[in-house]
Write an enzyme that holds these catalytic residues in place. Sequence first.
Site, PDB file in Angstrom:
ATOM      1  N   ASP A  85       0.896  -1.149   0.132  1.00 51.69           N
ATOM      2  CA  ASP A  85       0.146  -0.030  -0.013  1.00 51.69           C
ATOM      3  C   ASP A  85       0.990   1.235   0.157  1.00 51.69           C
ATOM      4  O   ASP A  85       2.059   1.251   0.340  1.00 51.69           O
ATOM      5  CB  ASP A  85      -1.116  -0.025   1.249  1.00 51.69           C
ATOM      6  CG  ASP A  85      -2.184  -0.925   1.121  1.00 51.69           C
ATOM      7  OD1 ASP A  85      -2.329  -1.535   0.028  1.00 51.69           O
ATOM      8  OD2 ASP A  85      -2.728  -1.268   2.265  1.00 51.69           O
TER       9      ASP A  85
ATOM     10  N   LYS B 147      -3.384   3.621  -2.869  1.00 50.80           N
ATOM     11  CA  LYS B 147      -4.768   4.166  -3.125  1.00 50.80           C
ATOM     12  C   LYS B 147      -5.058   5.259  -2.297  1.00 50.80           C
ATOM     13  O   LYS B 147      -4.522   5.570  -1.177  1.00 50.80           O
ATOM     14  CB  LYS B 147      -5.970   3.215  -2.388  1.00 50.80           C
ATOM     15  CG  LYS B 147      -5.861   1.616  -3.037  1.00 50.80           C
ATOM     16  CD  LYS B 147      -6.905   0.773  -2.119  1.00 50.80           C
ATOM     17  CE  LYS B 147      -7.116  -0.447  -3.019  1.00 50.80           C
ATOM     18  NZ  LYS B 147      -8.066  -1.246  -2.462  1.00 50.80           N
TER      19      LYS B 147
ATOM     20  N   ASP C  31      -3.150  -3.595  10.606  1.00 50.52           N
ATOM     21  CA  ASP C  31      -3.674  -4.641  10.337  1.00 50.52           C
ATOM     22  C   ASP C  31      -4.459  -5.110   9.086  1.00 50.52           C
ATOM     23  O   ASP C  31      -5.315  -4.291   9.018  1.00 50.52           O
ATOM     24  CB  ASP C  31      -4.475  -5.125  11.587  1.00 50.52           C
ATOM     25  CG  ASP C  31      -4.782  -6.615  11.802  1.00 50.52           C
ATOM     26  OD1 ASP C  31      -3.931  -7.384  12.305  1.00 50.52           O
ATOM     27  OD2 ASP C  31      -5.705  -6.845  11.277  1.00 50.52           O
TER      28      ASP C  31
ATOM     29  N   MET D 279     -10.226   7.151   8.465  1.00 53.37           N
ATOM     30  CA  MET D 279     -10.598   7.594   7.215  1.00 53.37           C
ATOM     31  C   MET D 279     -11.711   8.837   7.426  1.00 53.37           C
ATOM     32  O   MET D 279     -12.518   8.777   6.402  1.00 53.37           O
ATOM     33  CB  MET D 279     -10.885   6.542   6.117  1.00 53.37           C
ATOM     34  CG  MET D 279      -9.861   5.421   5.892  1.00 53.37           C
ATOM     35  SD  MET D 279     -10.432   3.989   4.971  1.00 53.37           S
ATOM     36  CE  MET D 279     -11.279   3.299   6.278  1.00 53.37           C
TER      37      MET D 279
END
Length: 252
Positions: A37, A59, A92, A171
């Site tokens: 990521d 992303k 995680d 987020m």
Amino acid sequence: MDTVGTVYLVGAGPGDPDLLTLRAARLLERAEVVVHDGLVDRAVLALAARDAQMISVAKRRAHHTLPQEAICELLVREARKGRAVVRLKGGDPFIFGRGGEEAEACRAAGVPVEIVPGISAANGAAAATGIALTHRDAASVVSFVAGQCKGLSDQDWAGLAGKGRTLVIYMGVKTAPRIAEKLMADGLAPDMPLAVIENACRPAMRVLRGPLAALPELVARESVKSPALIVIGEVTARDDAHVAALAAEAAE
């Protein structure tokens, strides 16, 4: 038939490479492919084998290097070549990491998969800031929610925040105004204390505090950027008070 490799869904933790598990570090050292990521720290990526193929599937809001379905296909394709594939995720894999979807895709394709847990962003942020997510005198319940998801306004968050409870929002930077409005509409007091933790467990970490009603203004004024967590509850006002109490006690 050629031997099928294994996909390892590995938690990279909240950023600091010292917070990796031993299993995660050992898998990185012998990985043939690392699919990572964008939020995984460079110091963690540096632990990968020198000849490992590094593939970023970063992303960002409104922009994905690869859609999730393509990431799943990538993992299966590389494992079918007989390669050891480490799918490296911040925090995680099973806490807002979409690890469940990737594990299901691998199993459906007959590819062995192993889950390697990591220190979650919430646990790492709590440790780095001294905010106890649970506390005998302040919170016996802690909940994790995603602040950026479909149907946010229709979700029922009643009972997740308030007296005796801690709410951790992942987020939630872009949707901070909607989050504050939603929680207050559900009855949460406007003066409920909160902390916004940006870049937890990294040198650039910031901890911003204020009441729930001021959350949108706080995020906008301080130009908060991801990765950031919003922690709402009485526990966010205890760490400073506790330190002050200890100092006063020591001075007596």
